[in-house]
Scaffold this active site. Structure first.
Site, PDB file in Angstrom:
ATOM      1  N   HIS A 157      15.897  23.667  46.066  1.00 36.02           N
ATOM      2  CA  HIS A 157      16.986  22.944  47.087  1.00 36.02           C
ATOM      3  C   HIS A 157      16.922  21.697  47.373  1.00 36.02           C
ATOM      4  O   HIS A 157      18.031  20.905  48.186  1.00 36.02           O
ATOM      5  CB  HIS A 157      17.024  23.826  48.297  1.00 36.02           C
ATOM      6  CG  HIS A 157      17.646  25.188  47.845  1.00 36.02           C
ATOM      7  ND1 HIS A 157      18.653  25.843  48.353  1.00 36.02           N
ATOM      8  CD2 HIS A 157      17.154  26.308  47.318  1.00 36.02           C
ATOM      9  CE1 HIS A 157      18.785  27.070  47.682  1.00 36.02           C
ATOM     10  NE2 HIS A 157      17.652  27.363  47.135  1.00 36.02           N
ATOM     11  N   ASP A 365      18.690  13.649  50.324  1.00 41.06           N
ATOM     12  CA  ASP A 365      19.143  15.253  50.504  1.00 41.06           C
ATOM     13  C   ASP A 365      19.344  15.684  49.200  1.00 41.06           C
ATOM     14  O   ASP A 365      19.758  15.164  48.221  1.00 41.06           O
ATOM     15  CB  ASP A 365      20.240  15.143  51.496  1.00 41.06           C
ATOM     16  CG  ASP A 365      20.118  16.571  52.496  1.00 41.06           C
ATOM     17  OD1 ASP A 365      19.407  17.511  51.942  1.00 41.06           O
ATOM     18  OD2 ASP A 365      20.609  16.510  53.556  1.00 41.06           O
TER      19      ASP A 365
HETATM   20  P1  ADP Z   1      19.329  21.553  55.344  1.00 35.68           P
HETATM   21  O1  ADP Z   1      19.419  22.521  54.219  1.00 35.68           O
HETATM   22  O2  ADP Z   1      18.345  20.276  54.944  1.00 35.68           O
HETATM   23  O3  ADP Z   1      19.198  21.872  56.889  1.00 35.68           O
HETATM   24  P2  ADP Z   1      22.201  21.373  54.711  1.00 35.68           P
HETATM   25  O4  ADP Z   1      23.249  20.392  55.324  1.00 35.68           O
HETATM   26  O5  ADP Z   1      22.261  21.640  53.410  1.00 35.68           O
HETATM   27  O6  ADP Z   1      20.695  20.808  55.258  1.00 35.68           O
HETATM   28  O7  ADP Z   1      22.383  22.827  55.512  1.00 35.68           O
HETATM   29  C1  ADP Z   1      22.320  22.822  57.043  1.00 35.68           C
HETATM   30  C2  ADP Z   1      22.865  24.068  57.200  1.00 35.68           C
HETATM   31  O8  ADP Z   1      22.512  24.558  58.662  1.00 35.68           O
HETATM   32  C3  ADP Z   1      24.478  23.943  57.362  1.00 35.68           C
HETATM   33  O9  ADP Z   1      24.981  25.365  57.081  1.00 35.68           O
HETATM   34  C4  ADP Z   1      24.752  23.665  58.799  1.00 35.68           C
HETATM   35  O10 ADP Z   1      26.036  23.974  59.231  1.00 35.68           O
HETATM   36  C5  ADP Z   1      23.472  24.618  59.600  1.00 35.68           C
HETATM   37  N1  ADP Z   1      23.174  23.539  60.699  1.00 35.68           N
HETATM   38  C6  ADP Z   1      22.278  22.455  60.596  1.00 35.68           C
HETATM   39  N2  ADP Z   1      22.133  21.903  61.894  1.00 35.68           N
HETATM   40  C7  ADP Z   1      22.884  22.941  62.709  1.00 35.68           C
HETATM   41  C8  ADP Z   1      22.986  22.981  64.391  1.00 35.68           C
HETATM   42  N3  ADP Z   1      22.299  21.920  65.034  1.00 35.68           N
HETATM   43  N4  ADP Z   1      23.543  23.991  64.718  1.00 35.68           N
HETATM   44  C9  ADP Z   1      23.993  24.912  63.804  1.00 35.68           C
HETATM   45  N5  ADP Z   1      24.057  24.949  62.541  1.00 35.68           N
HETATM   46  C10 ADP Z   1      23.485  23.870  61.830  1.00 35.68           C
HETATM   47  C1  G6P Z   2      15.884  23.126  53.955  1.00 34.81           C
HETATM   48  C2  G6P Z   2      14.961  23.670  52.683  1.00 34.81           C
HETATM   49  C3  G6P Z   2      14.690  25.238  53.025  1.00 34.81           C
HETATM   50  C4  G6P Z   2      14.293  25.226  54.746  1.00 34.81           C
HETATM   51  C5  G6P Z   2      15.286  24.818  55.625  1.00 34.81           C
HETATM   52  C6  G6P Z   2      15.000  24.994  56.863  1.00 34.81           C
HETATM   53  O1  G6P Z   2      17.256  23.585  53.735  1.00 34.81           O
HETATM   54  O2  G6P Z   2      15.511  23.519  51.517  1.00 34.81           O
HETATM   55  O3  G6P Z   2      13.835  25.704  52.287  1.00 34.81           O
HETATM   56  O4  G6P Z   2      14.309  26.670  54.829  1.00 34.81           O
HETATM   57  O5  G6P Z   2      15.152  23.366  55.294  1.00 34.81           O
HETATM   58  O6  G6P Z   2      13.661  24.766  57.075  1.00 34.81           O
HETATM   59  P1  G6P Z   2      12.470  25.712  57.625  1.00 34.81           P
HETATM   60  O7  G6P Z   2      11.224  24.819  57.568  1.00 34.81           O
HETATM   61  O8  G6P Z   2      13.111  25.917  59.013  1.00 34.81           O
HETATM   62  O9  G6P Z   2      12.556  26.835  56.724  1.00 34.81           O
END
Ligand code: ADP
Ligand code: G6P
Length: 464
Positions: A157, A365
């Site tokens: 991912h 990212d």
């Molecule tokens: P990552 O996987 O690195 O966290 P992404 O943008 O691909 O980044 O996915 C993040 C997911 O988590 C999205 O579905 C987003 O809506 C959710 N998310 C991230 N931050 C928040 C937050 N502060 N409150 C609610 N949902 C969140």
């Molecule tokens: C990214 C990573 C995931 C992970 C998520 C939240 O999306 O690709 O593998 O689950 O961040 O991080 P955490 O350490 O809370 O699982």
């Protein structure tokens, strides 16, 4: 067709909201397909024995959840130490933040062996096994060592850096060799796929034996790019429900005389939050007409707080927001609203829709689903504008966003100004093109495409 078995470190009840791209996407996928989801329970047993953990199996709607506890020692070495102290920073090009400790690698291997030992007895003959993310790279090799012959796919991912960065990991040969135990390896985009090809050809002298097929260590592995998407229909349904509509109305009412810009992220150093805040400060400095009329709403959900670098980024962000609010704020206007919390998923579409601009500006990212969620939430007649970092995986697909370099504070501020001033006609055009892309390549496309490829890409068994 075999049962789908999904394995990931982070598990989430698919009936409940989650933060983090992986849990959100897999939750959406499994709700539709059903199957088994195996992973860490989120529970750490303080005096637990390393390499051991209790497994609990429960039904959550159509999904069977198999949740494994970890001992404190395992958690510290595997999750905090190796996965988030080595692989996460290096794979996000941050060698400066990586801490290499031999004991952490040992814990990483031990937990992958534990996962394999607990998972193997649950597997049925024709299961399709799909393993996710950097925590579990060696899992297929461990399963194969136990005699598992199922089809096993792996999806990364997060980004895969090019060889000059990847080879800084002391155990990189072992790690990358482990990928050859899979039948199919998936990446978020073509740049990452290329880095994989460059690495295996240079370091493992792998030969390309077909389109996206590489042979080394007596195995052939298929690799390809499968950009992850969101469940557009589901997200739009969420946007029409009461909670999202209420959030939209109340946010619009509160900011009736102001333009709102939004950032939604886990509080992670890969997300470029200080750079984003500095670009916003530059916007206020360069274009004073935005003072009193533009507000940046930054929602940052707490993440990995037991890893040192995360505490540092939190302090940096708080101090930056404080100084900008102090320098520019007035008794009736604060430039930045910073919220250190996870917002209920049901409210997100309403919040996104109430905003004129989204700042999705990571330094690096894998994909970034927030970019896609923001676009899916907009009113097509009067949509907001997406400002997207060129270093987000999403930039390969979302070409009609306004693309910025997050390191270029001045340039980013100019682009944000362009976003705030964009005509309705141009906003509509860009939005329509972006929507077409995220609809076509949604999370179901991603899942279908990966699993169909996995079903048809049986790697040759180990040569005698
Ligand atoms: P990552 O996987 O690195 O966290 P992404 O943008 O691909 O980044 O996915 C993040 C997911 O988590 C999205 O579905 C987003 O809506 C959710 N998310 C991230 N931050 C928040 C937050 N502060 N409150 C609610 N949902 C969140
Ligand atoms: C990214 C990573 C995931 C992970 C998520 C939240 O999306 O690709 O593998 O689950 O961040 O991080 P955490 O350490 O809370 O699982």
């Amino acid at each position: 067709m075999g049962r789908l078995v999904v394995v990931s470190n982070r598990l989430a009840d698919p009936r409940k909201p989650a933060a983090g791209g992986l849990a959100v996407a897999l939750g959406e996928t499994l709700k539709k397909t059903g199957g088994l989801w195996f992973g860490w329970s989120g529970k750490v047993v303080e005096n637990g024995t390393p390499g051991e953990g209790e497994l609990r199996v429960n039904q959550a709607g159509p999904v069977t959840l198999a949740e494994l506890d970890l001992s404190q020692e395992d958690h510290d070495a595997y999750y905090r130490g190796y996965a988030n102290g080595v692989l996460w920073p290096v794979f996000h090009y941050r060698l400066d933040l990586a801490h290499f400790e031999a004991g952490h690698l040992g814990g990483y291997r031990r937990v992958n062996q534990l996962f394999a030992r607990k998972l193997f007895p649950l597997l049925k003959r024709d299961d399709i096994v799909w393993i996710h993310d950097y925590h579990l790279i060696p899992l297929a090799a461990e399963l194969r060592a136990m005699g598992c012959e199922a089809r096993i796919g792996f999806f990364l991912h997060i980004p895969l850096p090019p060889p000059p960065i990847l080879t800084a990991i002391p155990s990189h040969e072992w790690l990358m060799r482990a990928l050859f135990a899979y039948d199919l390896v998936g990446f978020q985009n073509h740049a990452d796929l290329q880095h994989f090809a460059q690495y295996v050809q240079a370091e493992a002298t792998a030969e390309p034996v077909g389109p996206n097929q590489f042979r080394a260590f007596n195995r052939t592995v298929h690799a390809n790019a499968f950009p992850i998407g969101i469940d557009v229909a589901e997200f739009q349904r969420l946007g029409q429900a009461k909670e999202a509509r209420d959030t939209y109305e109340s946010t619009k009412a509160e900011y009736s005389r102001r333009r709102l810009l939004i950032g939604v992220d886990r509080l992670d150093y890969s997300k470029g939050l200080p750079q984003r805040i500095r670009a916003f400060r530059e916007l206020l400095r360069l274009y004073p007409e935005n003072r009193h009329s533009a507000t940046l709403l930054q929602i940052a959900s707490p993440s990995r707080e037991d890893v040192e670098a995360y505490g540092d980024i939190q302090r940096e962000l708080e101090s930056l927001c404080g100084s900008i609010n102090g320098d520019f704020g007035d008794f009736d206007w604060m430039p930045i609203r910073y919220i250190h919390r996870t917002v209920a998923r049901r409210r997100l579409p309403g919040l996104y829709r109430a905003c004129a601009v989204a700042l999705v500006t990571p330094l690096r990212d894998g994909m970034n689903l927030v970019a896609k969620e923001f676009v899916a939430s907009q009113d097509p007649d009067d949509p907001g504008v997406l400002v997207l970092s060129r270093f987000a995986g999403a930039a390969e697909q979302m070409k009609q966003a306004l693309i910025i370099n997050p390191y270029d504070t001045h340039g980013a501020a100019q682009v944000i100004q362009q976003a705030l001033q964009m005509s309705q006609g141009e906003r509509r055009e860009r939005h329509a093109a972006l929507m077409e892309n995220i609809r076509r390549f949604d999370v179901h496309w991603w899942c279908r495409e990966f699993l169909d490829t996995l079903r048809s890409s049986r790697a040759a068994p180990v040569d005698s």
